[in-house]
Design a protein around this motif. Sequence first.
Motif, PDB file in Angstrom:
ATOM      1  N   ILE A 132       0.831  -1.203   0.000  1.00 15.79           N
ATOM      2  CA  ILE A 132       0.000   0.000   0.000  1.00 15.79           C
ATOM      3  C   ILE A 132       0.868   1.256   0.000  1.00 15.79           C
ATOM      4  N   LYS A 133       1.981   1.218   0.686  1.00 16.83           N
ATOM      5  CA  LYS A 133       2.888   2.379   0.713  1.00 16.83           C
ATOM      6  C   LYS A 133       3.448   2.650  -0.672  1.00 16.83           C
ATOM      7  N   VAL A 134       3.837   1.576  -1.368  1.00 15.51           N
ATOM      8  CA  VAL A 134       4.306   1.741  -2.752  1.00 15.51           C
ATOM      9  C   VAL A 134       3.218   2.386  -3.594  1.00 15.51           C
ATOM     10  N   ALA A 135       1.986   1.912  -3.445  1.00 16.46           N
ATOM     11  CA  ALA A 135       0.879   2.450  -4.229  1.00 16.46           C
ATOM     12  C   ALA A 135       0.677   3.939  -3.971  1.00 16.46           C
ATOM     13  N   LEU A 136       0.673   4.333  -2.720  1.00 15.62           N
ATOM     14  CA  LEU A 136       0.442   5.733  -2.384  1.00 15.62           C
ATOM     15  C   LEU A 136       1.589   6.626  -2.822  1.00 15.62           C
ATOM     16  N   LEU A 137       2.818   6.164  -2.660  1.00 15.51           N
ATOM     17  CA  LEU A 137       3.982   6.982  -3.020  1.00 15.51           C
ATOM     18  C   LEU A 137       4.046   7.238  -4.514  1.00 15.51           C
ATOM     19  N   THR A 138       3.841   6.205  -5.314  1.00 17.63           N
ATOM     20  CA  THR A 138       3.927   6.394  -6.764  1.00 17.63           C
ATOM     21  C   THR A 138       2.773   7.259  -7.280  1.00 17.63           C
ATOM     22  N   THR A 139       1.594   7.090  -6.730  1.00 23.91           N
ATOM     23  CA  THR A 139       0.467   7.932  -7.143  1.00 23.91           C
ATOM     24  C   THR A 139       0.720   9.394  -6.787  1.00 23.91           C
ATOM     25  N   ALA A 140       1.175   9.642  -5.576  1.00 19.71           N
ATOM     26  CA  ALA A 140       1.464  11.012  -5.152  1.00 19.71           C
ATOM     27  C   ALA A 140       2.569  11.629  -6.006  1.00 19.71           C
ATOM     28  N   THR A 141       3.606  10.853  -6.308  1.00 17.29           N
ATOM     29  CA  THR A 141       4.710  11.374  -7.123  1.00 17.29           C
ATOM     30  C   THR A 141       4.240  11.722  -8.522  1.00 17.29           C
ATOM     31  N   GLY A 142       3.436  10.842  -9.119  1.00 14.62           N
ATOM     32  CA  GLY A 142       2.920  11.127 -10.452  1.00 14.62           C
ATOM     33  C   GLY A 142       2.098  12.398 -10.502  1.00 14.62           C
ATOM     34  N   LEU A 143       1.260  12.610  -9.487  1.00 11.68           N
ATOM     35  CA  LEU A 143       0.438  13.816  -9.443  1.00 11.68           C
ATOM     36  C   LEU A 143       1.283  15.057  -9.164  1.00 11.68           C
ATOM     37  N   LEU A 144       2.279  14.925  -8.306  1.00 13.17           N
ATOM     38  CA  LEU A 144       3.156  16.060  -8.013  1.00 13.17           C
ATOM     39  C   LEU A 144       3.942  16.504  -9.246  1.00 13.17           C
ATOM     40  N   ILE A 145       4.228  15.584 -10.139  1.00 10.66           N
ATOM     41  CA  ILE A 145       4.912  15.933 -11.377  1.00 10.66           C
ATOM     42  C   ILE A 145       3.936  16.547 -12.372  1.00 10.66           C
ATOM     43  N   ALA A 146       2.766  15.928 -12.500  1.00 11.28           N
ATOM     44  CA  ALA A 146       1.816  16.345 -13.539  1.00 11.28           C
ATOM     45  C   ALA A 146       1.240  17.731 -13.278  1.00 11.28           C
ATOM     46  N   ILE A 147       0.982  18.080 -12.028  1.00 13.33           N
ATOM     47  CA  ILE A 147       0.319  19.355 -11.727  1.00 13.33           C
ATOM     48  C   ILE A 147       1.169  20.553 -12.155  1.00 13.33           C
ATOM     49  N   PRO A 148       2.430  20.677 -11.712  1.00 11.54           N
ATOM     50  CA  PRO A 148       3.216  21.836 -12.163  1.00 11.54           C
ATOM     51  C   PRO A 148       3.524  21.812 -13.651  1.00 11.54           C
ATOM     52  N   VAL A 149       3.679  20.610 -14.241  1.00 11.38           N
ATOM     53  CA  VAL A 149       3.939  20.536 -15.678  1.00 11.38           C
ATOM     54  C   VAL A 149       2.725  21.047 -16.458  1.00 11.38           C
TER      55      VAL A 149
END
Length: 223
Positions: free
Chosen positions: A161-178
């Motif tokens: 579950i930690k892997v799932a949450l970390l990768t989802t959060a990272t993807g969104l953190l990249i996509a929003i400013p881009v």
Amino acid sequence: MDASQYHLLSLFADGGFMMYPLVLCSLIALGVIIAKFWTLWIAHHSTQAVLAEVGEAADAGRLDEALELATARRGPAAAILVVGLRRIEAGEAAQSGLTSAIRTTGTIELGFLERGLVILATIANVAPLMGFLGTVIGMILAFAAIEAAGDVDPTLVAGGIKVALLTTATGLLIAIPVNIGYNFFVTRIDTLILDMEQGAQKVLDLAWSSGRERAVEPPHAGD
């Protein structure tokens, strides 16, 4: 290494192998954003100044000076002025080739301004998908741990579950400013298109004035 650096490295390691392509996407996007910001700032920085200076010199009949001023500046509007002034000096003011040259130059400059936007749009779309893929992988790991143990234990599924949450959060953190950067650059390019239209209109006005002067030019003695 301070605590914050250790914490970031720990989160990166806990995110699994999908963190590597996500970090790569973030670095590519950062490089493109910096390059585009600098390019568009240079392109728009002196547009109004060059339009005013070239217009003043051309209206006074100093086409050579106007061409030098346009050549010394960078930007799409200056490029259109250079092409137009060169054709006017060559006596092509009344020919359809002037409009065609302006259109071709504008297309080339627009392609240069839009270069890199495809990369940003791709990363903005792909980064969340990579994060969701990491989410799926994390959930697969969690259920695989439950299957292997034969028992539902929170400690077994916590890692997945930690892997799932970390990768989802990272993807969104990249996509929003881009996404924000992409929309900002599109707006700036729209402004530069208006600058190019002003430059094209200035050239056409000069061509019309030049053609009118040639039309009313008195005949030479002995003609």
